[in-house]
Design an enzyme around this catalytic site. Structure first.
Site, PDB file in Angstrom:
ATOM      1  N   ASN A  10     -37.137  17.293  64.216  1.00 28.07           N
ATOM      2  CA  ASN A  10     -37.430  16.347  65.548  1.00 28.07           C
ATOM      3  C   ASN A  10     -38.382  15.556  65.355  1.00 28.07           C
ATOM      4  OD1 ASN A  10     -37.476  14.547  67.979  1.00 28.07           O
ATOM      5  ND2 ASN A  10     -36.538  16.105  69.239  1.00 28.07           N
ATOM      6  N   ARG A  11     -38.323  14.424  64.046  1.00 30.08           N
ATOM      7  CA  ARG A  11     -39.455  13.545  64.400  1.00 30.08           C
ATOM      8  C   ARG A  11     -40.372  13.023  65.508  1.00 30.08           C
ATOM      9  NH1 ARG A  11     -41.414  13.815  59.419  1.00 30.08           N
ATOM     10  NH2 ARG A  11     -39.846  13.593  57.454  1.00 30.08           N
ATOM     11  N   LYS A  12     -39.965  12.890  66.707  1.00 31.33           N
ATOM     12  CA  LYS A  12     -39.869  12.569  68.049  1.00 31.33           C
ATOM     13  C   LYS A  12     -41.089  13.701  68.490  1.00 31.33           C
ATOM     14  CE  LYS A  12     -36.542   9.176  69.886  1.00 31.33           C
ATOM     15  NZ  LYS A  12     -35.557   9.225  70.710  1.00 31.33           N
ATOM     16  N   LYS A  13     -40.562  14.584  67.942  1.00 25.97           N
ATOM     17  CA  LYS A  13     -41.865  16.128  68.100  1.00 25.97           C
ATOM     18  C   LYS A  13     -42.930  16.039  67.300  1.00 25.97           C
ATOM     19  CE  LYS A  13     -38.591  19.341  70.327  1.00 25.97           C
ATOM     20  NZ  LYS A  13     -37.980  20.591  70.125  1.00 25.97           N
ATOM     21  N   ASP A  73     -39.837  25.901  71.801  1.00 30.17           N
ATOM     22  CA  ASP A  73     -38.912  25.482  72.462  1.00 30.17           C
ATOM     23  C   ASP A  73     -38.753  25.199  73.992  1.00 30.17           C
ATOM     24  OD1 ASP A  73     -36.211  26.221  72.815  1.00 30.17           O
ATOM     25  OD2 ASP A  73     -36.400  27.764  73.068  1.00 30.17           O
ATOM     26  N   SER A  74     -37.984  24.283  74.149  1.00 33.60           N
ATOM     27  CA  SER A  74     -38.029  23.627  75.422  1.00 33.60           C
ATOM     28  C   SER A  74     -36.778  23.688  76.389  1.00 33.60           C
ATOM     29  CB  SER A  74     -38.796  22.406  75.242  1.00 33.60           C
ATOM     30  OG  SER A  74     -37.590  21.193  74.143  1.00 33.60           O
ATOM     31  N   PHE A 155     -35.419  11.488  74.591  1.00 33.35           N
ATOM     32  CA  PHE A 155     -34.265  12.183  74.363  1.00 33.35           C
ATOM     33  C   PHE A 155     -33.620  13.294  74.796  1.00 33.35           C
ATOM     34  CE2 PHE A 155     -37.807  13.995  72.632  1.00 33.35           C
ATOM     35  CZ  PHE A 155     -38.154  15.403  72.506  1.00 33.35           C
ATOM     36  N   ASP A 158     -34.081  13.221  79.355  1.00 37.36           N
ATOM     37  CA  ASP A 158     -34.673  12.716  80.058  1.00 37.36           C
ATOM     38  C   ASP A 158     -34.428  11.331  81.110  1.00 37.36           C
ATOM     39  OD1 ASP A 158     -36.662  13.877  78.386  1.00 37.36           O
ATOM     40  OD2 ASP A 158     -37.103  12.166  76.949  1.00 37.36           O
ATOM     41  N   LYS A 179     -45.958   9.508  78.592  1.00 39.46           N
ATOM     42  CA  LYS A 179     -44.928  10.449  78.934  1.00 39.46           C
ATOM     43  C   LYS A 179     -45.860  11.895  78.047  1.00 39.46           C
ATOM     44  CE  LYS A 179     -40.656  13.215  76.885  1.00 39.46           C
ATOM     45  NZ  LYS A 179     -39.976  13.115  75.853  1.00 39.46           N
TER      46      LYS A 179
END
EC number: 3.6.1.66
Length: 204
Positions: A10-13, A73-74, A155, A158, A179
Protein backbone atom coordinates in the site's frame (compact mmCIF):
# COMPACT_ATOMS: atom_id res chain seq x y z
CA UNK A 1 21.24 5.29 4.03
CA UNK A 2 19.90 2.05 5.50
CA UNK A 3 16.86 0.31 4.00
CA UNK A 4 13.74 -0.06 6.13
CA UNK A 5 11.20 -2.47 4.72
CA UNK A 6 7.57 -1.46 5.08
CA UNK A 7 5.82 -4.84 4.90
CA UNK A 8 3.00 -3.63 2.68
CA UNK A 9 2.20 -2.93 -0.97
CA UNK A 10 0.00 0.00 0.00
CA UNK A 11 1.83 3.07 -1.27
CA UNK A 12 -0.32 5.33 0.89
CA UNK A 13 0.99 3.61 4.02
CA UNK A 14 4.55 4.02 2.75
CA UNK A 15 3.96 7.72 2.11
CA UNK A 16 2.39 8.16 5.55
CA UNK A 17 5.44 6.69 7.30
CA UNK A 18 7.73 8.86 5.19
CA UNK A 19 5.82 12.01 6.22
CA UNK A 20 5.97 11.00 9.90
CA UNK A 21 9.73 10.41 9.70
CA UNK A 22 10.26 13.71 7.88
CA UNK A 23 8.21 15.59 10.48
CA UNK A 24 10.23 13.99 13.29
CA UNK A 25 13.52 14.79 11.57
CA UNK A 26 14.54 11.14 11.28
CA UNK A 27 17.17 10.69 8.58
CA UNK A 28 19.35 7.82 7.45
CA UNK A 29 16.57 5.40 6.50
CA UNK A 30 15.42 4.57 2.98
CA UNK A 31 11.89 3.16 2.86
CA UNK A 32 11.20 0.21 0.58
CA UNK A 33 8.01 -1.81 0.15
CA UNK A 34 7.23 -5.45 -0.58
CA UNK A 35 7.19 -4.52 -4.26
CA UNK A 36 10.90 -3.62 -3.99
CA UNK A 37 12.16 -6.96 -2.61
CA UNK A 38 12.18 -10.55 -3.83
CA UNK A 39 8.81 -12.25 -3.31
CA UNK A 40 8.37 -14.44 -0.25
CA UNK A 41 5.49 -16.36 1.25
CA UNK A 42 3.44 -14.07 3.45
CA UNK A 43 1.65 -15.62 6.40
CA UNK A 44 -2.14 -15.16 6.51
CA UNK A 45 -3.57 -12.71 9.03
CA UNK A 46 -4.91 -15.12 11.65
CA UNK A 47 -4.31 -13.10 14.82
CA UNK A 48 -7.20 -12.30 17.12
CA UNK A 49 -5.85 -8.79 17.77
CA UNK A 50 -4.10 -6.18 15.65
CA UNK A 51 -0.79 -6.53 17.52
CA UNK A 52 -0.50 -10.24 16.66
CA UNK A 53 -1.00 -9.63 12.95
CA UNK A 54 1.40 -6.68 12.79
CA UNK A 55 4.14 -8.59 14.60
CA UNK A 56 3.67 -11.69 12.44
CA UNK A 57 3.98 -9.64 9.24
CA UNK A 58 7.09 -7.81 10.46
CA UNK A 59 8.73 -11.06 11.61
CA UNK A 60 8.05 -12.74 8.27
CA UNK A 61 9.49 -9.79 6.35
CA UNK A 62 12.63 -9.63 8.50
CA UNK A 63 13.19 -13.38 8.31
CA UNK A 64 12.78 -13.43 4.53
CA UNK A 65 14.86 -10.36 3.67
CA UNK A 66 17.18 -9.64 6.59
CA UNK A 67 16.00 -6.02 6.44
CA UNK A 68 14.66 -4.17 9.46
CA UNK A 69 10.91 -4.37 8.88
CA UNK A 70 7.87 -2.35 9.91
CA UNK A 71 4.34 -3.72 9.58
CA UNK A 72 0.96 -2.54 10.70
CA UNK A 73 -2.44 -4.04 11.13
CA UNK A 74 -5.29 -1.64 11.46
CA UNK A 75 -9.03 -1.57 11.38
CA UNK A 76 -12.26 -0.15 12.64
CA UNK A 77 -13.94 -1.08 15.92
CA UNK A 78 -17.63 -0.14 16.12
CA UNK A 79 -19.26 -0.15 19.55
CA UNK A 80 -22.72 -1.11 18.27
CA UNK A 81 -21.17 -4.15 16.54
CA UNK A 82 -19.33 -5.30 19.68
CA UNK A 83 -16.00 -4.07 18.36
CA UNK A 84 -16.34 -5.50 14.88
CA UNK A 85 -15.21 -5.41 12.08
CA UNK A 86 -11.92 -5.27 14.06
CA UNK A 87 -9.20 -7.47 12.56
CA UNK A 88 -11.67 -8.43 9.80
CA UNK A 89 -12.02 -4.82 8.61
CA UNK A 90 -10.28 -5.29 5.24
CA UNK A 91 -12.43 -8.32 4.37
CA UNK A 92 -15.67 -7.48 6.18
CA UNK A 93 -17.78 -8.00 3.06
CA UNK A 94 -15.97 -11.24 2.21
CA UNK A 95 -13.77 -9.66 -0.47
CA UNK A 96 -10.38 -8.54 0.84
CA UNK A 97 -9.62 -4.91 0.11
CA UNK A 98 -13.00 -4.06 -1.46
CA UNK A 99 -13.44 -0.71 0.27
CA UNK A 100 -16.76 0.12 -1.37
CA UNK A 101 -18.34 -3.24 -0.48
CA UNK A 102 -16.99 -3.16 3.08
CA UNK A 103 -18.31 0.35 3.65
CA UNK A 104 -21.70 -0.44 2.13
CA UNK A 105 -22.10 -3.47 4.40
CA UNK A 106 -21.11 -1.48 7.48
CA UNK A 107 -23.64 1.26 6.71
CA UNK A 108 -26.35 -1.34 6.11
CA UNK A 109 -25.62 -2.97 9.46
CA UNK A 110 -25.87 0.40 11.21
CA UNK A 111 -28.90 1.65 9.29
CA UNK A 112 -31.21 1.57 12.33
CA UNK A 113 -28.60 2.59 14.91
CA UNK A 114 -29.21 6.13 16.24
CA UNK A 115 -26.49 8.75 16.02
CA UNK A 116 -25.72 8.63 19.74
CA UNK A 117 -24.84 4.92 19.46
CA UNK A 118 -22.60 5.11 16.38
CA UNK A 119 -19.31 5.48 18.30
CA UNK A 120 -16.28 3.87 16.70
CA UNK A 121 -12.50 3.94 16.80
CA UNK A 122 -9.83 3.34 14.22
CA UNK A 123 -7.02 1.23 15.71
CA UNK A 124 -3.50 0.68 14.39
CA UNK A 125 -0.83 -1.62 15.77
CA UNK A 126 2.66 -1.14 14.34
CA UNK A 127 5.56 -3.54 14.81
CA UNK A 128 9.27 -3.07 14.14
CA UNK A 129 11.46 -6.17 13.89
CA UNK A 130 15.22 -5.86 13.41
CA UNK A 131 18.43 -7.49 14.54
CA UNK A 132 18.13 -5.35 17.69
CA UNK A 133 14.78 -6.86 18.72
CA UNK A 134 11.06 -6.19 18.46
CA UNK A 135 8.89 -3.19 19.29
CA UNK A 136 5.07 -3.10 19.10
CA UNK A 137 2.97 0.05 19.58
CA UNK A 138 -0.73 0.91 19.30
CA UNK A 139 -2.60 4.06 18.29
CA UNK A 140 -6.34 4.77 18.51
CA UNK A 141 -8.53 7.43 16.88
CA UNK A 142 -12.01 7.83 18.39
CA UNK A 143 -15.03 9.05 16.44
CA UNK A 144 -18.36 7.89 15.05
CA UNK A 145 -19.83 6.45 11.86
CA UNK A 146 -21.59 8.83 9.48
CA UNK A 147 -24.81 7.91 7.69
CA UNK A 148 -23.31 8.28 4.22
CA UNK A 149 -19.82 8.61 2.70
CA UNK A 150 -18.27 12.07 2.37
CA UNK A 151 -14.93 13.07 0.86
CA UNK A 152 -12.58 11.39 -1.60
CA UNK A 153 -9.29 11.28 0.30
CA UNK A 154 -7.77 8.44 2.28
CA UNK A 155 -8.89 4.85 1.86
CA UNK A 156 -10.83 2.10 3.61
CA UNK A 157 -13.60 3.37 5.87
CA UNK A 158 -12.29 6.98 5.85
CA UNK A 159 -15.35 8.39 4.00
CA UNK A 160 -17.75 7.27 6.76
CA UNK A 161 -15.56 7.84 9.83
CA UNK A 162 -16.08 11.18 11.59
CA UNK A 163 -13.24 11.72 14.09
CA UNK A 164 -14.03 13.43 17.37
CA UNK A 165 -11.35 16.04 16.61
CA UNK A 166 -12.29 16.90 13.01
CA UNK A 167 -15.15 19.42 13.41
CA UNK A 168 -17.69 17.15 11.73
CA UNK A 169 -15.56 16.25 8.72
CA UNK A 170 -14.91 12.65 7.77
CA UNK A 171 -11.38 11.27 7.66
CA UNK A 172 -11.66 11.37 3.85
CA UNK A 173 -12.19 15.14 4.00
CA UNK A 174 -8.95 15.81 5.90
CA UNK A 175 -5.71 16.76 4.19
CA UNK A 176 -2.86 14.25 4.50
CA UNK A 177 -1.10 16.54 6.99
CA UNK A 178 -4.24 16.91 9.10
CA UNK A 179 -4.80 13.17 9.08
CA UNK A 180 -1.19 12.37 9.99
CA UNK A 181 -1.42 14.63 13.04
CA UNK A 182 -4.36 12.82 14.61
CA UNK A 183 -4.96 9.45 12.94
CA UNK A 184 -4.54 6.06 14.56
CA UNK A 185 -1.66 5.11 12.28
CA UNK A 186 -0.01 8.49 12.67
CA UNK A 187 -0.20 8.14 16.45
CA UNK A 188 1.22 4.62 16.37
CA UNK A 189 4.02 5.56 13.98
CA UNK A 190 5.03 8.51 16.16
CA UNK A 191 5.32 6.09 19.10
CA UNK A 192 7.67 4.06 16.91
CA UNK A 193 9.91 7.04 16.08
CA UNK A 194 12.34 6.61 19.04
CA UNK A 195 13.06 3.02 17.99
CA UNK A 196 13.50 4.12 14.37
CA UNK A 197 15.87 6.90 15.45
CA UNK A 198 17.94 4.32 17.34
CA UNK A 199 17.94 2.08 14.28
CA UNK A 200 19.09 4.93 12.02
CA UNK A 201 21.90 5.91 14.41
CA UNK A 202 23.10 2.33 14.75
CA UNK A 203 23.45 2.04 10.99
CA UNK A 204 24.68 5.55 10.35
Amino acid sequence: MSPLLVASRNRKKLAELRRVLDAAGVTGLTLVSLDDVAPFEEAPETGAVFEENALAKARDAFAATGLASVADDSGLEVAALNGMPGVLSARWSGRHGDDAANTALLLAQLRDVPDERRAASFVSACALVSASGEVVVRGEWPGRIAREPRGDGGFGYDPVFVPDDAAGRTAAQLSPAEKDAVSHRGRALRLLVPALETLARARG
